[in-house]
Design an enzyme around this catalytic site. Sequence first.
Site, PDB file in Angstrom:
ATOM      1  N   GLN A 179      15.575  -0.395   6.873  1.00 42.31           N
ATOM      2  CA  GLN A 179      15.914  -1.631   7.329  1.00 42.31           C
ATOM      3  C   GLN A 179      16.666  -1.231   6.666  1.00 42.31           C
ATOM      4  O   GLN A 179      18.782  -1.723   8.153  1.00 42.31           O
ATOM      5  CB  GLN A 179      16.038  -3.094   6.407  1.00 42.31           C
ATOM      6  CG  GLN A 179      14.565  -3.280   6.334  1.00 42.31           C
ATOM      7  CD  GLN A 179      14.135  -4.260   7.560  1.00 42.31           C
ATOM      8  OE1 GLN A 179      14.940  -4.444   7.863  1.00 42.31           O
ATOM      9  NE2 GLN A 179      12.857  -4.257   7.459  1.00 42.31           N
TER      10      GLN A 179
ATOM     11  N   CYS B 197       5.026  -7.878   5.793  1.00 43.64           N
ATOM     12  CA  CYS B 197       3.594  -7.159   4.700  1.00 43.64           C
ATOM     13  C   CYS B 197       3.263  -7.725   3.770  1.00 43.64           C
ATOM     14  O   CYS B 197       1.710  -6.990   2.952  1.00 43.64           O
ATOM     15  CB  CYS B 197       4.101  -5.105   4.706  1.00 43.64           C
ATOM     16  SG  CYS B 197       4.863  -4.594   5.939  1.00 43.64           S
TER      17      CYS B 197
END
Length: 393
Positions: A179, A325
């Site tokens: 990220q 996820c």
Amino acid sequence: MDRVIYVDNNATTTVAPEVLDAMVPFFCERYGNASSMHAFGGTVRHDLDAAREKVAMLLGATPGEIVFTSCGTESDNTAVIGTLRANPDRRHVLTTRVEHPAIRSLCQYLAKAHYEITEVPVNRQGELDVEFLADSIRPDTALVSVMWANNETGVIFPIEQVAEIAHAAGAVFHTDAVQAVGKLPINLAESRIDLLSLSGHKFHAPKGIGALYVRRGTKLTPLLIGGHQEHGRRGGTENSASIVGLGTAAELAAERIDDENTRVKAMRDRLEQRILESTPDCFVNGARDERLPNTTNISFEYVEGEAILLRLDELGICASSGSACTSGSLEPSHVMRAMGVPFTAAHGSIRFSLSVYNTGEEIDFIAEHIPRIIQDLRAISPYGARGEESRRT
């Protein structure tokens, strides 16, 4: 649907037009195998070398320290398993309670294989308990793996401080920077990081391509055994088109770092401020200062996140209730639980993650509709508009 407003960029991003243009020739024109001896494949090798240089430049690394992989998950698995195999006498791994499933699920698997796993807690603001980490490291700690920035809250961890603690104990330090890459300035030449994972589809490259930074001299056993590709560090025919795309995306990301940390951050702050001012019983999850410039995670008490997302989707707004996820689960995310977010709010947590392609008009559209969505949902909530039943129980 007339329009799509996409604010789920921590899940995935659009492929930049420049990236697609760079990739297209490698499907039907320059399709040679980069590992071939003939000149047709050799020219592709030069393109892969150029892409490796661009990724290295984004990270402040050298090209020889970059290993191309299929994704961030493969990079994480290679870093963790490769380190453990290279250090068989050390069977302790130190990580955090808020890691991405690519690390967290892997550590749960390793625990069943008789490795000892210690998870470092975070506080109510999602900040790492560094003192707990320092007290937990041991002589048999092989690896410390701590994410650079949390995918759900955007909270940035003190990576350099943790790396120093790891090295003082003789452990290898890995960070899942999936990220952070493309959103924060990174200079690994001035860092103590040994291993760093990234994923192309988080910064406008295609899905199915990632990389692992391996500091020169770091012991690492390959995860994929096969040919001599990647200097023997990752077997398998190179995904030439996607590698070239990753290189172009890295080049674009380097050019756009300032935009990420000024214009995108300003849009994030405006969205956050307008929602907090117009909607009662909501709050931001995570530290407000040390945070990715594109990410805000807001809890709306007494409503379900899935219901909010469905109402947003009707308006063409794409957001998420956590990690892509794990968002299929009806349980609050492990990140919200680790932070101690109250149950009445954890279920109503929504993540908005922006990109350089978002506009101020889109931000204003979202901020305009959120208050009515929350008001309508609270009106039909079994807990009532302000959660009276929840407070009694």
